[in-house]
Design an enzyme around this catalytic site. Structure first.
Site, PDB file in Angstrom:
ATOM      1  N   GLN A 136      -7.112  -8.728  -2.294  1.00 40.77           N
ATOM      2  CA  GLN A 136      -6.635  -7.478  -1.698  1.00 40.77           C
ATOM      3  C   GLN A 136      -6.008  -7.749  -0.336  1.00 40.77           C
ATOM      4  OE1 GLN A 136      -9.378  -4.218  -1.707  1.00 40.77           O
ATOM      5  NE2 GLN A 136      -7.838  -2.830  -0.929  1.00 40.77           N
ATOM      6  N   PHE A 137      -4.692  -7.959  -0.357  1.00 37.97           N
ATOM      7  CA  PHE A 137      -3.996  -8.277   0.889  1.00 37.97           C
ATOM      8  C   PHE A 137      -4.022  -7.118   1.869  1.00 37.97           C
ATOM      9  CE2 PHE A 137      -0.566  -6.047  -1.149  1.00 37.97           C
ATOM     10  CZ  PHE A 137       0.209  -5.554  -0.108  1.00 37.97           C
ATOM     11  N   THR A 138      -4.260  -5.901   1.401  1.00 35.86           N
ATOM     12  CA  THR A 138      -4.250  -4.748   2.306  1.00 35.86           C
ATOM     13  C   THR A 138      -5.399  -4.790   3.315  1.00 35.86           C
ATOM     14  OG1 THR A 138      -5.475  -3.338   0.764  1.00 35.86           O
ATOM     15  CG2 THR A 138      -3.053  -3.276   0.646  1.00 35.86           C
TER      16      THR A 138
END
Length: 149
Positions: A78-80
């Site tokens: 999850q790059f967010t």
């Protein structure tokens, strides 16, 4: 690297209406890789993940780790988690690692946990995923490899 670790009684990841990973008791881990992260960061987070004593013992105290309860890990990239929301209303993702580096470190994190004897299920890296979970407790912890000292 950053991780959101949720103690779950069940969790699953769906991609294109197909369940690609699911667990019962264990951890749902949302994992973000930051520019400059290395295998040292992945090792640190993996070791912290498997060492967390947040499962109930016979006295209902958070005293057992994931191996002691036979739990599993569902790891989701999850790059967010690296989104910077300090300015304006749209997050900036400039601190997120290049996707290929992020994939390698995400896979390294998962393998490090497997090597410790914990079963790891995953989502699909960079896919549009639907994550379902039942957070037990709720217990949710934040780990950041750059905030370990």
């Amino acid at each position: 690297m950053r991780a959101v670790i949720q103690r779950v009684s069940e969790a699953s990841v769906t991609v294109d209406d197909q369940v690609v990973g699911s667990i019962e008791l264990g951890f749902l881990v949302l994992l973000g890789v930051e520019n400059g992260d290395t295998e040292t960061d992945a090792n640190y987070l993996a070791d912290k993940t498997i060492g967390l004593r947040v499962f109930a013992d016979a006295d209902d105290k958070m005293n057992l780790d994931i191996a002691q309860v036979g739990g599993k890990v569902l790891a989701v990239s999850q790059f967010t988690l690296l989104g910077d929301c300090r300015k304006g209303r749209r997050p900036a993702f400039t601190d997120a690692a290049d996707p290929e580096i992020a994939r390698q470190l995400y896979e390294h994190y998962c393998q490090r946990i497997r090597t410790a004897g914990i079963e790891v299920r995953t989502g699909i890296f960079a896919a549009d995923m639907q994550v379902h979970l039942v957070n037990q407790g709720p217990v949710t912890l934040l780990l950041d490899s750059r905030k370990r000292w």
